[in-house]
Design a protein around this motif. Sequence first.
Motif, mmCIF file in Angstrom:
data_model
loop_
_atom_site.group_PDB
_atom_site.id
_atom_site.type_symbol
_atom_site.label_atom_id
_atom_site.label_comp_id
_atom_site.label_asym_id
_atom_site.label_seq_id
_atom_site.Cartn_x
_atom_site.Cartn_y
_atom_site.Cartn_z
ATOM 1 N N ARG A 1 0.638 -0.973 -0.086
ATOM 2 C CA ARG A 1 0.054 -0.066 0.013
ATOM 3 C C ARG A 1 0.821 1.169 -0.018
ATOM 4 N NH1 ARG A 1 1.578 1.756 4.606
ATOM 5 N NH2 ARG A 1 1.078 0.673 6.370
ATOM 6 N N ALA B 1 0.392 5.111 1.374
ATOM 7 C CA ALA B 1 -0.621 5.659 2.443
ATOM 8 C C ALA B 1 -0.235 7.245 2.810
ATOM 9 C CB ALA B 1 -0.411 4.801 3.831
ATOM 10 N N PRO B 2 -0.334 8.061 1.682
ATOM 11 C CA PRO B 2 -0.079 9.462 2.062
ATOM 12 C C PRO B 2 -0.946 10.071 2.999
ATOM 13 C CG PRO B 2 -1.178 9.406 -0.291
ATOM 14 C CD PRO B 2 -1.187 7.814 0.416
ATOM 15 N N THR B 3 -0.385 10.945 3.601
ATOM 16 C CA THR B 3 -1.114 11.821 4.632
ATOM 17 C C THR B 3 -1.120 13.325 4.307
ATOM 18 O OG1 THR B 3 -0.135 10.514 6.520
ATOM 19 C CG2 THR B 3 -1.032 12.682 7.029
ATOM 20 N N GLU C 1 -4.527 8.597 4.427
ATOM 21 C CA GLU C 1 -4.313 8.876 6.115
ATOM 22 C C GLU C 1 -4.768 10.258 6.479
ATOM 23 O OE1 GLU C 1 -0.970 6.390 7.243
ATOM 24 O OE2 GLU C 1 -2.422 4.761 6.621
ATOM 25 N N TYR D 1 -3.184 7.128 14.977
ATOM 26 C CA TYR D 1 -2.503 6.386 13.747
ATOM 27 C C TYR D 1 -2.364 5.001 13.937
ATOM 28 C CZ TYR D 1 1.403 4.574 11.302
ATOM 29 O OH TYR D 1 2.311 3.704 10.640
ATOM 30 N N VAL E 1 -4.232 2.444 11.452
ATOM 31 C CA VAL E 1 -3.428 1.850 10.472
ATOM 32 C C VAL E 1 -3.268 0.235 10.438
ATOM 33 C CG1 VAL E 1 -1.068 1.736 11.623
ATOM 34 C CG2 VAL E 1 -1.177 2.259 9.097
ATOM 35 N N ARG F 1 7.798 1.545 4.720
ATOM 36 C CA ARG F 1 7.360 2.870 5.269
ATOM 37 C C ARG F 1 8.744 3.298 5.477
ATOM 38 N NH1 ARG F 1 2.839 1.092 9.448
ATOM 39 N NH2 ARG F 1 4.402 -0.446 10.765
ATOM 40 N N LEU G 1 9.138 4.941 11.571
ATOM 41 C CA LEU G 1 7.909 4.147 11.988
ATOM 42 C C LEU G 1 8.153 2.613 12.521
ATOM 43 C CD1 LEU G 1 5.305 5.158 9.606
ATOM 44 C CD2 LEU G 1 5.247 5.644 12.080
HETATM 45 N N1 GLU Z 1 0.786 8.194 6.246
HETATM 46 C C1 GLU Z 1 2.000 7.763 6.820
HETATM 47 C C2 GLU Z 1 2.897 8.894 6.186
HETATM 48 O O1 GLU Z 1 2.487 9.695 5.358
HETATM 49 C C3 GLU Z 1 2.530 6.485 6.435
HETATM 50 C C4 GLU Z 1 2.012 5.428 7.473
HETATM 51 C C5 GLU Z 1 2.475 3.940 7.398
HETATM 52 O O2 GLU Z 1 2.808 3.715 5.931
HETATM 53 O O3 GLU Z 1 2.132 3.222 8.116
HETATM 54 O O4 GLU Z 1 3.977 8.959 6.265
#
Ligand code: GLU
Length: 333
Positions: free
Chosen positions: A18, A20-22, A54, A204, A208, A222, A226
Amino acid sequence: MSRLRGSRFGAHGSAVGRLAPTPSGWLHLGNARSFLLAWLWARSTGGRAIMRIEDIDRPRCRPELREAALSELAWLGLDWDAGPKAGDPPGEYDQGTRFELYRKHLHTLAETGLAYPCTCTRKDIEQASSAPHGDEGAIYPGTCRGRWDSYEQAKRDSGIEPAWRFRFEGAPIRFHDHVSGDVSIDPSTLGDFVLWRRDDLPSYQLAVTVDDALMGVTQVLRGRDLLTSTARQLALYAALGLNAPAQWAHAPFVQDAQGRRMAKRDGDLSLNHLRAAGVDPSRVIGLLAWSAGLLETPRPATPRELVGEFRIGHVGREDFVVTRQHLDWLHAK
Ligand code: GLU
Ligand code: ZN
């Protein structure tokens, strides 16, 4: 709730990754590199890619940043099999539409005593935990573990809206990271973490975990910030009886010339800026691929042509510092 059950994704043992942009800031080269690597990993293992927005931190997320992220990632040549495309309205792959799902899982944890209400303020926590600090500042000292009989009582007696925390304890959490190797993290070094915030937003960690499980994600790549969160999330999968992704990779950062981790303030290194300046997306891809050890020298490339050669084990461990020369190369015609 039958949306996004694992059966629709990741069936037949195929890989599911995936992006997963914020959408609380412009995407920069560091985000682009993580998304490129996540995409290459999925595609090179014959897998599917999911785009998930996200946006749980609603007050900080903006529709135009969501739109920009979708359009810039497509501009780079990334594609995805599920999730919104540029121009699509928010839907089931936007976390902002999924709060009821997260709440349901919070209730499951509360019923089994693994989630408890916490009335501590940030200041309370800093004052109470004299010595150790974890990856997110002061480690929560467990003040509210067993302190309140119920959420209602906590709220009434404290006069504030409580958060929910996860009782994070037990043996070290172990997993293999494809970049850092074998990892073992002791829950006590991180402390009980927030599942639901005092301002009534899911955390988060909870969102997630629920989404990666329900969307059938099998591989997560990622940023290395994280890595410790993976330990938290693995504990949540176990507590909720959900399938965890089997494969993890935490990629190094892209830094600016001052050696700072690239952040949302770095306008010149945002995809928005580079695109507006007429930079060729294949140069962005080529520079990032080279920086991650996937090309011998920087050269214009498309994501698609890198798929065949991609090996997750070849992704280097070093952070990449973007210099003036790199930027000149990007802007060359
Ligand atoms: N949404 C997060 C970001 O933009 C990524 C979180 C994830 O990949 O678990 O940094
Ligand atoms: Zn507390």
